[in-house]
Design an enzyme around this catalytic site. Structure first.
Site: not given
Ligand code: NAP
Length: 493
Positions: A297, A333
């Protein structure tokens, strides 16, 4: 819209014994135009196989692939030759799929012969020469299957299809693997003789093979033609996303000639240069829009000609519109996240909100909630790492491990915990959630996550991520088509 002849879908059946084979063939009839019997999967050739072949109501393709060419049987060249000669003696009117190294030593019915070349290691640099060698045989159909490691590996495969179309040769050209799925779904509309489908989600006989039922019902493969508007989801991973279900159902319900595909992408810059940007792409296709998901993104912003101001402020683009010679970037989003929240909480002003995670989704969530005057605190496993994000939006950041959310109006999970390889995990415990009013998981697959279960046990109201996904998809759909979609029936299998 051009009328289009039905696309040939071949279900490949790989079973060890005759009963299982017969059962699979009967189930394949519903979705298949051809059925491929993988004889190399059988433990031994059953004596009464003629029963299966003679009475079968679909054309049958027989394949006996040796293990060194991706098959399931260790057989010598002599054994393969003997196998095919025995089939010839039997005289069944079936198709043969014979590897290129053997075909010239046989005397098949050339009008029902597929001469094939497989490469499970990658895309050979001499693909065009391989095509030319296969084309020198009298076989009616040429088949070339290569392994895609990156989505741009689809380009030489699409080129082969274009070349065969202009040479008036019938061809099956496939990039195997998840990165090559576009060739399986779009191939027939670019002249491929057929495309292979799997009988079930877990019975693919080659990497990246899509369930045949989904080829027809989800991707509406029979309706895809040269004019079909192409959209898709760019990310890694993408195969468990619900977005193809939502957008394809919306195209169908609005009567739009469009298809939405999963694009598994590692190198987003290469994708945009070689396949997306109208000024540099090496592929002619009617690409209209892309959804962008993790981890691309932010990186995708470098590849665009214009980005809407809100997406610039958020620092992430999740939607791309291909407009004539330009690429436009948006973030849906943020609005998608707010839409279901307002329905559950009404005004968000002065609400006390915790966001767990500091990635792309958290970024959009902070921005959107601040626009609505909510008071946001960020919670991260690595506070030092999350500080950059917290400071750029002027919010405080606290350690997740010691957090307590009692008294907060809203707690949002913006981590992937609860899905994929983290399916049984929650970022916080029931005790930590106790006393929070509404708990919102952005994860939507599965619909009921461990985080939501913990929240219910703690007595909190809950909201899953599917409503957000649909809300942001509505905006994407409008950007690509100029139309609004009514909520279609989303198939959730
Ligand atoms: P991302 O950019 O990869 O960010 C993930 C975040 O989660 C990072 O800050 C990471 O921390 C943290 N994390 C990962 N494992 C963790 C753990 N074990 N404990 C605590 N924190 C942890 O992903 P994203 O794009 O933000 O997406 C996050 C989630 O939202 C995904 O599951 C995605 O499918 C969902 N989402 C849903 C929608 C919807 O329309 N419903 C839209 C967008 C996203 P670090 O920085 O320390 O690695």
């Amino acid at each position: 819209m051009k009328t289009h002849k039905r696309t040939r879908v071949c279900i490949s059946v790989c079973e060890k014994d005759l009963n299982a084979l017969q059962n699979a063939c009967e189930r394949a009839i519903e979705w298949a135009d051809f059925v491929e019997l993988r004889f190399d999967c059988l433990d031994a050739e059953p004596e009464n196989i003629a029963q299966v072949l003679s009475s079968f109501p679909r054309p049958v393709i027989l394949t006996f692939r040796p293990s060194e060419q991706g098959g399931h049987r260790d057989v010598s060249r002599e054994e393969r030759e003997a196998f095919w000669k025995m089939q010839a003696a039997r005289g069944d009117s079936i198709w043969w799929d014979v590897e290129a190294d053997l075909v010239r030593d046989l005397s098949p019915d050339w009008s029902r012969t597929i001469v094939s070349h497989h490469d499970f290691a990658g895309v050979p640099t001499d693909l065009e020469q391989i095509y030319e060698r296969l084309a020198q045989t009298p076989a009616r159909v040429l088949k070339i299957a290569v392994q895609a490691k990156e989505i741009s590996d689809c380009i030489p495969v699409f080129r082969l299809l274009d070349r065969a179309r202009s040479d008036e040769r019938e061809i099956i050209a496939i990039a195997m693997g998840n990165a090559g799925i576009a060739t399986r779904i779009l191939g027939p509309s670019r002249g491929a003789f057929l495309t292979y489908g799997a009988l079930d989600d877990d019975s693919a006989t080659a990497p990246g093979q899509v369930n045949a039922r989904k080829l027809r019902s989800r991707y509406n493969i029979d309706a895809i033609n040269d004019e079909t508007m192409i959209c898709g989801l760019v990310g890694l991973p993408v195969m468990s996303s619900f977005s193809p279900r939502i957008h394809n159902a919306a195209f169908a319900s609005e009567g739009i000639n469009g298809v939405y595909l999963p694009f598994e992408v590692r190198d987003v810059n290469s994708l945009f240069k070689r396949m997306v940007h109208p000024l540099t792409r090496e592929l002619t296709w009617n690409l209209r829009g892309l959804s962008i998901t993790a981890p691309h993104k932010q990186a995708v912003m470098e590849c665009l000609d214009w980005i809407e101001p809100d997406a610039k402020e958020i620092g992430a683009v999740n939607t791309v519109v291909v407009e004539k010679k330009r690429l436009l970037g948006y973030n849906t989003d943020a609005a998608g996240l707010i839409d279901p929240l307002q329905r559950h909480l009404g005004s968000l002003a002065d609400r006390r909100v915790a966001i767990i995670g500091a990635g792309g989704a958290a970024r959009a969530a902070i921005w959107a909630l601040q626009q609505h005057k909510a008071m946001v605190t960020l919670f991260a496993r690595d506070v030092a790492k999350a500080q950059t994000l917290a400071q750029s939006f002027n919010v405080s950041c606290q350690a997740l491990s010691s957090a307590s959310f009692s008294g907060l109006d809203l707690v949002i999970n913006a981590t992937p915990l609860g899905s994929g390889e983290h399916i049984d995990q929650s970022p916080v415990t029931q005790e930590q959630l106790s006393g929070a009013r509404l708990v919102y998981d952005l994860v939507y697959n599965p619909i009921d996550t461990r985080f939501l279960q913990e929240a219910r046990k703690a007595g909190c109201a809950t909201l899953g991520g599917l409503e957000m996904l649909v809300a942001q998809a509505r905006i994407q759909f409008e950007l690509w088509t100029g139309k609004k979609f009514k909520l279609p029936q989303i198939v959730t299998d």
